[in-house]
Design a protein around this motif. Structure first.
Motif, mmCIF file in Angstrom:
data_model
loop_
_atom_site.group_PDB
_atom_site.id
_atom_site.type_symbol
_atom_site.label_atom_id
_atom_site.label_comp_id
_atom_site.label_asym_id
_atom_site.label_seq_id
_atom_site.Cartn_x
_atom_site.Cartn_y
_atom_site.Cartn_z
ATOM 1 N N PRO A 94 -9.842 40.258 15.237
ATOM 2 C CA PRO A 94 -10.764 39.964 14.130
ATOM 3 C C PRO A 94 -11.898 40.952 13.959
ATOM 4 C CG PRO A 94 -11.266 38.579 16.008
ATOM 5 C CD PRO A 94 -10.038 39.363 16.392
ATOM 6 N N ALA A 95 -12.205 41.761 15.001
ATOM 7 C CA ALA A 95 -13.390 42.628 14.963
ATOM 8 C C ALA A 95 -14.617 41.774 14.611
ATOM 9 C CB ALA A 95 -13.180 43.800 14.010
ATOM 10 N N SER A 96 -15.529 42.315 13.822
ATOM 11 C CA SER A 96 -16.811 41.628 13.611
ATOM 12 C C SER A 96 -16.743 40.405 12.709
ATOM 13 C CB SER A 96 -17.848 42.612 13.057
ATOM 14 O OG SER A 96 -18.440 43.342 14.094
ATOM 15 N N SER B 133 -6.235 35.111 13.193
ATOM 16 C CA SER B 133 -5.230 35.232 12.132
ATOM 17 C C SER B 133 -5.922 35.131 10.782
ATOM 18 C CB SER B 133 -4.176 34.127 12.267
ATOM 19 O OG SER B 133 -4.760 32.849 11.996
ATOM 20 N N PRO B 134 -5.263 35.592 9.718
ATOM 21 C CA PRO B 134 -5.853 35.417 8.383
ATOM 22 C C PRO B 134 -6.136 33.953 8.065
ATOM 23 C CG PRO B 134 -4.058 37.004 8.296
ATOM 24 C CD PRO B 134 -4.020 36.403 9.666
ATOM 25 N N GLU C 253 -18.746 40.564 -9.760
ATOM 26 C CA GLU C 253 -19.511 39.506 -10.415
ATOM 27 C C GLU C 253 -19.241 38.150 -9.759
ATOM 28 O OE1 GLU C 253 -20.220 37.567 -14.876
ATOM 29 O OE2 GLU C 253 -18.809 39.233 -14.585
ATOM 30 N N GLY C 254 -20.305 37.457 -9.415
ATOM 31 C CA GLY C 254 -20.187 36.132 -8.818
ATOM 32 C C GLY C 254 -19.986 36.136 -7.322
ATOM 33 N N SER C 255 -19.992 37.316 -6.687
ATOM 34 C CA SER C 255 -19.734 37.358 -5.249
ATOM 35 C C SER C 255 -20.815 36.620 -4.469
ATOM 36 C CB SER C 255 -19.663 38.805 -4.761
ATOM 37 O OG SER C 255 -19.587 38.856 -3.354
ATOM 38 N N PHE C 256 -20.393 35.834 -3.478
ATOM 39 C CA PHE C 256 -21.348 35.180 -2.590
ATOM 40 C C PHE C 256 -21.425 35.888 -1.229
ATOM 41 C CE2 PHE C 256 -17.397 32.548 -2.217
ATOM 42 C CZ PHE C 256 -17.065 32.844 -0.908
ATOM 43 N N GLY C 257 -20.801 37.060 -1.116
ATOM 44 C CA GLY C 257 -20.902 37.829 0.113
ATOM 45 C C GLY C 257 -19.698 37.647 1.016
ATOM 46 N N GLY C 258 -19.904 37.937 2.290
ATOM 47 C CA GLY C 258 -18.817 37.841 3.255
ATOM 48 C C GLY C 258 -19.174 38.572 4.527
ATOM 49 N N LYS C 259 -18.164 39.085 5.215
ATOM 50 C CA LYS C 259 -18.392 39.755 6.505
ATOM 51 C C LYS C 259 -17.362 40.863 6.670
ATOM 52 C CE LYS C 259 -20.428 40.456 10.302
ATOM 53 N NZ LYS C 259 -20.071 41.870 10.049
ATOM 54 N N THR C 260 -17.836 42.017 7.119
ATOM 55 C CA THR C 260 -16.972 43.152 7.358
ATOM 56 C C THR C 260 -16.664 43.277 8.850
ATOM 57 O OG1 THR C 260 -18.879 44.620 7.631
ATOM 58 C CG2 THR C 260 -17.975 44.379 5.414
ATOM 59 N N GLY C 261 -15.639 44.069 9.177
ATOM 60 C CA GLY C 261 -15.314 44.314 10.575
ATOM 61 C C GLY C 261 -14.432 45.534 10.736
ATOM 62 N N MET D 197 -6.777 41.243 7.340
ATOM 63 C CA MET D 197 -6.695 41.665 8.742
ATOM 64 C C MET D 197 -5.676 42.790 8.881
ATOM 65 S SD MET D 197 -6.987 38.074 10.861
ATOM 66 C CE MET D 197 -7.773 38.873 12.273
ATOM 67 N N GLY D 198 -5.899 43.641 9.883
ATOM 68 C CA GLY D 198 -4.983 44.749 10.119
ATOM 69 C C GLY D 198 -4.895 45.665 8.927
ATOM 70 N N GLY D 199 -6.029 45.981 8.312
ATOM 71 C CA GLY D 199 -6.025 46.763 7.093
ATOM 72 C C GLY D 199 -6.462 48.201 7.296
ATOM 73 N N GLU D 200 -6.365 48.969 6.247
ATOM 74 C CA GLU D 200 -6.842 50.347 6.215
ATOM 75 C C GLU D 200 -7.729 50.513 4.989
ATOM 76 O OE1 GLU D 200 -6.480 52.440 8.550
ATOM 77 O OE2 GLU D 200 -4.963 51.422 9.747
ATOM 78 N N ALA D 201 -8.573 51.522 5.034
ATOM 79 C CA ALA D 201 -9.480 51.779 3.912
ATOM 80 C C ALA D 201 -8.838 52.698 2.884
ATOM 81 C CB ALA D 201 -10.773 52.382 4.429
#
Length: 428
Positions: free
Chosen positions: A128-130, A235-236, A294-302, A327-331
């Motif tokens: 999960p990282a951060s 997991s997702p 638009e409308g984003s309430f935020g989230g968390k990166t890792g 999860m398990g993604g690339e930029a």
């Protein structure tokens, strides 16, 4: 040197002669074209029991410690039968998914109802990282006084990985530490909070107990901050479960949606000649979805070298709040928040039945197929001689204190902690 100069002269002469006489000259090679992007295929359930192999030594146990057993796979699929599928999970007659989603596993769900709208490898095991800091935040919000002021130690300031900028001798309220934890993914803030919760080992146990209480049975955290460590897994689906619960906490919801705050400075180090006091500074939320959707309430990166990019986030539109976990993604070909935006657009336009649910999850059903998980586990987590890379968000080796608590006697420890937690809440 004579031969080098002579060779260069001859080559230049030949080139000039060729140009002047009109002879054919070889065309320059076209620029190298990278192979076309393709989303990793998970149809064969490669991550059913354990995350992909580590690329460094962050998950190798410390001397004298043993590698934790893989998290047991529950006997019954959590979240509904379709959540047992490992490929893309869509409602009947759903339109095609948006292109360029790089995450190996992901979830798209309704924040409030808990309905799962679409998914890919929902119960696949990944690191999960951060994003696991959501669990730490919930534990801290439950146990700590947000108005209490804490003085940071040199050990807090020296915490490895991403940092909000805590300094030894600096004084911070727990609310400010929570802002540093959630907005800037500060591992230093995580260390100060963990110290108040009884230390890393006790904090990890509390985080794992909460995951179990929420029904996140794919999850085992190994460090409070999300740095990779032995046995780290989620997991997702589980990240969606955790965010679904966290958004019911108004303080957490306010924290992840905060764009900017002022963060305290800290006094000079008297042992460093010429050092000066560090002033307060503006702290910005590192989640770009918050500013660009638009409308984003935020989230968390890792991000860690082993986890790759992980992400949770969401938005509200026409009275509906949707969330995405990656999860398990690339930029690439898009950054994680942009991939989340594509899936949110898809979800808001989707008019179909759900494919699963984050509600009414079994709490005690964790006996699962541990034998299969053990058979799938590699003997070593990383080749000898490799080291953890450092630098970008959340990279670095695992903390010195490993997650043995979540390994030996997991069922007993988690059961008792979960019971005690529920009892404490009932008394309040």
């Amino acid at each position: 040197m004579r031969w080098q100069r002579t060779g260069a002269t001859l080559a230049a002469g030949a080139l000039l002669a060729g140009l002047s006489l009109g002879t054919a000259v070889a065309e320059p090679l076209p620029p190298t074209t990278p192979p076309p992007f393709s989303t990793p295929n998970t149809d064969s359930c490669p991550n059913k029991s354990i995350p992909p192999p580590a690329i460094d030594r962050s998950e190798v146990p410390q001397p004298g410690e043993t590698a934790p057993r893989p998290v047991p796979v529950p006997d019954r699929t959590v979240g509904g039968e379709r959540m047992s599928e490992c490929g893309v999970v869509l409602p009947d007659d759903a339109p095609p998914l948006p292109a360029d989603i790089a995450a190996t596993g992901w979830m798209l769900a309704d924040v409030d109802s808990g309905e799962v709208l679409a998914a890919k490898d929902p119960h696949g095991r990944y690191r999960p990282a951060s994003t696991i800091k959501m669990l730490l935040a919930l534990v801290a919000l439950d146990e700590l006084d947000l108005n209490q002021t804490v003085t940071a130690t040199p050990e807090d300031a020296a915490t490895e990985g991403s940092a909000v900028g805590i300094g030894a001798g600096g004084q911070y309220t727990n609310m400010q530490l929570m802002q540093g934890l959630v907005m800037a993914s500060g591992n230093d803030a995580a260390h100060v909070l963990s110290r108040q919760l009884g230390g890393d080992e006790a904090t990890v146990a509390k985080m794992n107990a909460l995951a179990e209480e929420l029904g996140a049975h794919d999850t085992r955290t190994a460090t409070p901050s999300g740095l990779d460590g032995p046995g780290m897994s989620s997991s997702p689906f589980d990240l969606a479960v955790i965010l679904h619960a966290a958004m019911k906490n108004p303080t957490f919801a306010r924290l992840i949606s905060t764009e900017h705050v002022e963060f305290p400075g800290f006094p000079k180090n008297p042992t460093i000649p010429g050092d000066e006091d560090k002033p307060a500074f503006a702290l910005a939320n590192d989640n770009q979805l918050l500013y660009n959707y638009e409308g984003s309430f935020g989230g968390k990166t890792g991000f860690t070298d082993d986890a790759r990019h992980t992400y949770v986030g969401g938005a509200e539109r026409d009275g509906h709040r949707l969330m995405v976990t990656l999860m398990g993604g690339e930029a690439q070909p898009l950054r994680p928040w942009e991939q989340a935006a594509r899936l949110l657009d898809y979800g808001f336009a989707l008019d179909a039945d759900s494919v699963g649910s984050l509600e009414n999850l079994p709490v005690d059903e964790v006996s699962g197929d541990e034998t299969a998980a053990l058979a799938a586990a590699p003997p070593d987590h990383a080749p000898s001689g490799t080291v953890q890379a450092s630098g970008s968000d959340d990279t670095g080796n695992s903390l010195a204190v490993r997650a043995g608590v979540g390994v030996v006697g997991t069922g007993v420890v988690i059961g008792l902690l979960g019971w005690a937690r529920r009892l404490g809440r009932a008394r309040r």
